[in-house]
Design a protein around this motif. Structure first.
Motif, PDB file in Angstrom:
ATOM      1  N   ILE A 116      17.835  36.673  39.700  1.00 55.78           N
ATOM      2  CA  ILE A 116      18.966  36.191  40.486  1.00 55.78           C
ATOM      3  C   ILE A 116      18.590  34.832  41.054  1.00 55.78           C
ATOM      4  O   ILE A 116      17.595  34.698  41.771  1.00 55.78           O
ATOM      5  CB  ILE A 116      19.318  37.163  41.623  1.00 55.78           C
ATOM      6  N   VAL A 117      19.377  33.820  40.714  1.00 52.88           N
ATOM      7  CA  VAL A 117      19.110  32.457  41.169  1.00 52.88           C
ATOM      8  C   VAL A 117      19.620  32.268  42.596  1.00 52.88           C
ATOM      9  O   VAL A 117      18.959  31.667  43.440  1.00 52.88           O
ATOM     10  CB  VAL A 117      19.752  31.419  40.227  1.00 52.88           C
ATOM     11  N   GLY A 118      20.827  32.782  42.867  1.00 52.32           N
ATOM     12  CA  GLY A 118      21.399  32.644  44.198  1.00 52.32           C
ATOM     13  C   GLY A 118      22.843  33.090  44.225  1.00 52.32           C
ATOM     14  O   GLY A 118      23.489  33.290  43.191  1.00 52.32           O
ATOM     15  N   GLU A 119      23.340  33.241  45.443  1.00 55.55           N
ATOM     16  CA  GLU A 119      24.721  33.654  45.657  1.00 55.55           C
ATOM     17  C   GLU A 119      25.603  32.433  45.848  1.00 55.55           C
ATOM     18  O   GLU A 119      25.238  31.496  46.570  1.00 55.55           O
ATOM     19  CB  GLU A 119      24.812  34.554  46.889  1.00 55.55           C
ATOM     20  N   VAL A 120      26.760  32.444  45.188  1.00 53.30           N
ATOM     21  CA  VAL A 120      27.763  31.389  45.357  1.00 53.30           C
ATOM     22  C   VAL A 120      29.070  32.063  45.764  1.00 53.30           C
ATOM     23  O   VAL A 120      29.113  33.275  46.001  1.00 53.30           O
ATOM     24  CB  VAL A 120      27.918  30.550  44.070  1.00 53.30           C
ATOM     25  N   LYS A 121      30.129  31.302  45.834  1.00 52.58           N
ATOM     26  CA  LYS A 121      31.375  31.791  46.423  1.00 52.58           C
ATOM     27  C   LYS A 121      31.882  33.084  45.782  1.00 52.58           C
ATOM     28  O   LYS A 121      32.217  34.041  46.487  1.00 52.58           O
ATOM     29  CB  LYS A 121      32.453  30.708  46.324  1.00 52.58           C
ATOM     30  N   ASP A 122      31.948  33.143  44.471  1.00 53.32           N
ATOM     31  CA  ASP A 122      32.583  34.272  43.798  1.00 53.32           C
ATOM     32  C   ASP A 122      31.610  35.246  43.144  1.00 53.32           C
ATOM     33  O   ASP A 122      32.031  36.200  42.482  1.00 53.32           O
ATOM     34  CB  ASP A 122      33.566  33.762  42.739  1.00 53.32           C
ATOM     35  N   GLY A 123      30.314  34.997  43.299  1.00 58.86           N
ATOM     36  CA  GLY A 123      29.384  35.901  42.640  1.00 58.86           C
ATOM     37  C   GLY A 123      27.948  35.449  42.745  1.00 58.86           C
ATOM     38  O   GLY A 123      27.556  34.741  43.684  1.00 58.86           O
ATOM     39  N   LEU A 124      27.173  35.841  41.760  1.00 57.84           N
ATOM     40  CA  LEU A 124      25.758  35.513  41.701  1.00 57.84           C
ATOM     41  C   LEU A 124      25.463  34.686  40.462  1.00 57.84           C
ATOM     42  O   LEU A 124      25.973  34.970  39.376  1.00 57.84           O
ATOM     43  CB  LEU A 124      24.910  36.791  41.648  1.00 57.84           C
ATOM     44  N   VAL A 125      24.642  33.679  40.626  1.00 63.96           N
ATOM     45  CA  VAL A 125      24.116  32.943  39.483  1.00 63.96           C
ATOM     46  C   VAL A 125      22.849  33.673  39.042  1.00 63.96           C
ATOM     47  O   VAL A 125      21.940  33.899  39.846  1.00 63.96           O
ATOM     48  CB  VAL A 125      23.822  31.481  39.840  1.00 63.96           C
ATOM     49  N   VAL A 126      22.813  34.068  37.769  1.00 68.24           N
ATOM     50  CA  VAL A 126      21.714  34.892  37.275  1.00 68.24           C
ATOM     51  C   VAL A 126      21.214  34.364  35.941  1.00 68.24           C
ATOM     52  O   VAL A 126      21.888  33.582  35.269  1.00 68.24           O
ATOM     53  CB  VAL A 126      22.158  36.367  37.104  1.00 68.24           C
ATOM     54  N   THR A 127      20.028  34.808  35.560  1.00 62.27           N
ATOM     55  CA  THR A 127      19.541  34.590  34.205  1.00 62.27           C
ATOM     56  C   THR A 127      19.659  35.905  33.445  1.00 62.27           C
ATOM     57  O   THR A 127      19.524  36.988  34.017  1.00 62.27           O
ATOM     58  CB  THR A 127      18.083  34.117  34.183  1.00 62.27           C
ATOM     59  N   SER A 128      19.940  35.805  32.144  1.00 62.50           N
ATOM     60  CA  SER A 128      20.184  37.017  31.370  1.00 62.50           C
ATOM     61  C   SER A 128      19.768  36.821  29.920  1.00 62.50           C
ATOM     62  O   SER A 128      19.773  35.701  29.403  1.00 62.50           O
ATOM     63  CB  SER A 128      21.675  37.397  31.430  1.00 62.50           C
ATOM     64  N   THR A 129      19.364  37.933  29.291  1.00 65.35           N
ATOM     65  CA  THR A 129      19.020  37.931  27.870  1.00 65.35           C
ATOM     66  C   THR A 129      19.697  39.110  27.179  1.00 65.35           C
ATOM     67  O   THR A 129      20.166  40.051  27.816  1.00 65.35           O
ATOM     68  CB  THR A 129      17.502  38.075  27.639  1.00 65.35           C
ATOM     69  N   LYS A 130      19.724  39.052  25.872  1.00 65.06           N
ATOM     70  CA  LYS A 130      20.021  40.189  25.013  1.00 65.06           C
ATOM     71  C   LYS A 130      18.966  40.193  23.916  1.00 65.06           C
ATOM     72  O   LYS A 130      18.227  39.221  23.742  1.00 65.06           O
ATOM     73  CB  LYS A 130      21.419  40.072  24.394  1.00 65.06           C
ATOM     74  N   MET A 131      18.891  41.282  23.155  1.00 58.59           N
ATOM     75  CA  MET A 131      17.933  41.326  22.049  1.00 58.59           C
ATOM     76  C   MET A 131      18.221  40.263  21.009  1.00 58.59           C
ATOM     77  O   MET A 131      17.347  39.917  20.208  1.00 58.59           O
ATOM     78  CB  MET A 131      17.944  42.702  21.388  1.00 58.59           C
ATOM     79  N   THR A 132      19.440  39.734  21.032  1.00 61.74           N
ATOM     80  CA  THR A 132      19.827  38.725  20.049  1.00 61.74           C
ATOM     81  C   THR A 132      20.085  37.360  20.686  1.00 61.74           C
ATOM     82  O   THR A 132      20.585  36.462  20.009  1.00 61.74           O
ATOM     83  CB  THR A 132      21.097  39.175  19.305  1.00 61.74           C
ATOM     84  N   ARG A 133      19.751  37.186  21.965  1.00 61.20           N
ATOM     85  CA  ARG A 133      19.959  35.902  22.633  1.00 61.20           C
ATOM     86  C   ARG A 133      18.853  35.650  23.650  1.00 61.20           C
ATOM     87  O   ARG A 133      18.561  36.510  24.486  1.00 61.20           O
ATOM     88  CB  ARG A 133      21.318  35.855  23.363  1.00 61.20           C
TER      89      ARG A 133
END
Length: 702
Positions: free
Chosen positions: A394-411
């Motif tokens: 989790i990078v941080g909270e902004v007005k409408d949600g959270l800025v996050v980092t994410s992966t998938k097995m194919t990305r």
């Protein structure tokens, strides 16, 4: 093997197995569809090892003060120079064009955001650059450079770490008249970490006055104590923190030395008062890992992560909160059957968001902060994200949600906005979209069967591009390391499921015993039972998928690293003809010799039960010892071994290869003298991939 240590409400697993013609069949789990960010191009090819390393590696570095801009890093590997180049970029969180922020040769990382000014580290010094305009300005010129830097809230002091020579373990330090000697002398354990011999230098935190780049005389706040902070071998800036008033600092340390140090995980959080020089242990009496100290945005509450048991590095990780004034503290996740990866506070001080593994993925959870710690009321914990992806941070909270980092097995990793209202992810960065548009898709499915003890066993199954169920495919069983590490929707640049499948293999990756995300009991079950139920889980998974018409039962392989490498060695002696090929990377082959040479003995003591001379541990060193089953080895095996791997030292790979050769088993040793438990050099990684897939071509593709 060190816990370094990534489906929840959306995976509505029911414990009943679908019945068909009176037989139990695996559940094909219906899971929410996650929209692909890139349409498949007409000209696509299977993912190759080279293309994998051409992907940009994205890191989220921080948000502007108003939350409108994301600063992120992209590292690109340069094959000719055999190194990576990292630069910083800025992009609007709500959509827009990315702009390159730094371009110097080297690697930059954000230190702090001050209004429109970005402070960042480059070549060990602090630099400054304005988000809107201006040139890069070097602020510091500190001799020997700065590491793990934290600037005080008022900007008047700086906290950083550097190594201090305290013990003459290295001969030139012990015998100054012999400066060209190269000898290490020890009287106790803790003589090496991960891939480095202990030369008598210890990481220590330092504090100094700071004035726009000018650093005053630095003070070692641990004086001559022979302890590490940040902790070894993986501790960093997360082990250091400023109190909100800037009058004290917190640091994480395991204040044990030598043999006692090697057998304990008991780190504590210490507070050092700048004015008085007094140090206080804030977590005294808490015997496991205490780490990642932080404060609520208003500064009124302190939080940290804690494990309960000394010596158990994969214990349940809980979030603690404490009122610094009253000293009252509360374990916020004591009642929750899971383990926490990381956490962050909401801006309004009312919630904590945290990331944790759950049923084959890693997701976001939230908990409400109790109004009064004294009544010991435990908060309601709610999973708020779901999908076939991992939330890696989790990078941080902004007005409408959270800025996050994410992966998938194919990305690979990108940065996303998680919207509170829609509960969905939308991409902010798209660094690798163009590259993935040229890569053939690989289908990923969830699969649930019954294990030998009747419990549900979840696996991920990854299929080759253009999978055709009327054909037959060679199939690989992936054995995870750890052993208490999760097999989720993570993305690796070596053990990459998309890459494996792209070479024409079906891959099955079970969430066997010992993996977090399935409850504390499931996670703990592997300790002292390495060769037991977990190995049976692997056999159950491969036996079940081998029933499918599209699996070629005569072309099954098993691959893995660390505990996964141990699993391969163990399976080689007990598989009863199932497999036609094995690959083990830095696996444990002989448990006696491993216990005698590994460096963090707390791990061996907890997971194996203790030393081999203790009769209570006999099963670990006999039935669960791969070297005791070598007489049954008859299947081709490839063995990788790092020369600087002190967690699973070189003897393990050499012993296994020598045994295979003397048994007349087709075998190959790939020795990487400059690599540790991993493979970090790009060109060495390419050799690793070529040997890996070359071996599979020889043994499974025929």
């Amino acid at each position: 093997m060190h816990k370094i240590t990534w489906i929840g409400a959306f995976l509505l697993i029911n414990n009943m197995v679908i019945a068909q013609e009176g037989k139990e069949v695996p559940q094909k789990v219906d899971r929410p569809k996650v929209e692909n960010r890139v349409r498949r191009s007409v000209n696509v090819e299977p993912l190759s090892p080279k293309k994998l390393w051409e992907l940009g590696r994205v890191t989220a570095e921080g948000l502007s003060k108003d939350g409108s801009q994301l600063i992120y890093g992209v590292s690109n590997y340069q094959f000719e120079e055999n190194k990576s180049e990292k630069n910083l970029f800025v992009i609007p969180v709500n959509g827009g064009e990315a702009k390159q922020f730094t371009s110097e040769a080297g690697s930059e990382s954000v230190l702090k955001v001050e209004g429109d000014d970005i402070l960042y580290m480059f070549k060990g010094q602090i630099w400054k650059k304005n988000l809107k305009d201006g040139n890069s300005i070097q602020l510091t010129n500190y001799e020997d450079g700065l590491e793990n830097v934290k600037i005080s809230p008022d900007g008047k002091h700086i906290l950083f770490s550097k190594s201090v020579l305290l013990k003459p373990y290295y001969s030139p330090n012990k015998y100054e008249d012999l400066p060209k000697s190269n000898v290490y002398i020890y009287d106790n354990l803790d003589y090496r970490h991960w891939d480095t011999w202990n030369d008598g230098k210890f990481n220590h935190p330092f504090v100094a006055t700071y004035d726009n780049g000018k650093i005053g005389e630095a003070k070692d706040i641990m004086a001559a104590e022979p302890y590490y902070s940040p902790t070894m071998p993986f501790g960093g800036a997360e082990d250091l923190a400023w109190a909100p008033d800037g009058k004290s600092v917190l640091y994480v340390c395991k204040k044990k030395f030598g043999t006692e140090y090697a057998q304990s995980t008991n780190t504590d959080i210490y507070r050092y008062d700048l004015a008085s020089g007094k140090t206080t242990n804030l977590t005294e009496g808490m015997n496991g890992y205490d780490n990642t100290p932080g404060f609520s945005p208003d500064g009124k509450m302190m939080t940290w992560l804690s494990m309960k048991t000394d010596g158990y590095e994969a214990d349940k990780n809980d979030i603690y909160i404490q009122d610094p004034v009253s000293g009252q503290k509360l374990n916020l996740t004591a009642h929750w059957d899971g383990t926490v990866n990381s956490y962050t506070w909401s801006k309004d001080n009312k919630k904590i968001y945290f990331v944790a593994p759950t049923k084959g993925t890693v997701q976001i959870f939230e908990l409400q902060i109790p109004a009064n710690l004294k009544n010991m009321s435990l908060p309601n914990i709610k999973q708020i994200s779901s999908g076939d992806f991992d939330i890696t941070g989790i990078v941080g909270e902004v007005k409408d949600g959270l800025v996050v980092t994410s992966t998938k097995m194919t990305r690979a990793t990108e940065v996303f906005m998680f919207n509170f209202k829609s509960k969905s992810l939308s991409p902010i960065t798209k660094v690798n979209d163009q590259m993935y548009a040229t890569v053939a898709d690989t289908k990923v499915e969830a699969r649930i069967i019954k294990a030998t003890d009747g419990l549900d066993l979840f696996s991920w199954v990854i299929y080759p591009p253009d999978f055709d169920p009327t054909k037959k495919y060679p199939t690989l069983l992936f054995c995870q390391g750890g052993p208490q590490s999760a097999t989720t929707q993570s993305y690796s640049f070596r053990w990459n499921f998309q890459l494996l499948a792209s070479q024409g293999y079906i891959v099955i990756a079970p969430n066997r015993r010992g993996m977090p995300g399935w409850g504390v009991k499931w996670n703990e079950q592997i300790s002292k039972d390495w060769g037991g139920q977990a190995i049976q889980d692997y056999l159950s998974a491969i036996d079940d998928i081998a029933k499918e018409s599209y699996v070629d039962k005569d072309r099954l392989g098993a691959v893995g690293a660390s505990y996964g490498g141990y699993s391969v060695f163990q399976l080689a002696g007990v598989h009863e003809g199932r497999f036609k090929s094995f690959i083990s990377h830095c696996g444990l082959f002989d448990m006696k010799s491993w216990y005698g040479t590994t460096e963090e003995l707390f791990f061996a003591n907890h997971d194996l039960g203790g030393p081999y001379w203790d009769k209570a541990n006999e099963k670990t060193y006999t039935e669960f010892n791969p070297s005791n089953h070598v007489e049954k080895w008859d299947t081709p095996i490839l063995i990788f071994q790092g020369g600087k791997d002190y967690r699973v030292p070189i003897g393990q790979g050499l012993e296994a290869f020598q045994a295979a050769q003397l048994r007349g088993v087709k075998s190959r040793l790939v020795y990487l003298p400059d690599e540790n438990h991993w493979v970090l050099s790009g060109q060495s990684a390419q050799v690793w991939q070529r040997e890996f897939f070359g071996w599979l071509d020889e043994t499974l593709k025929k």
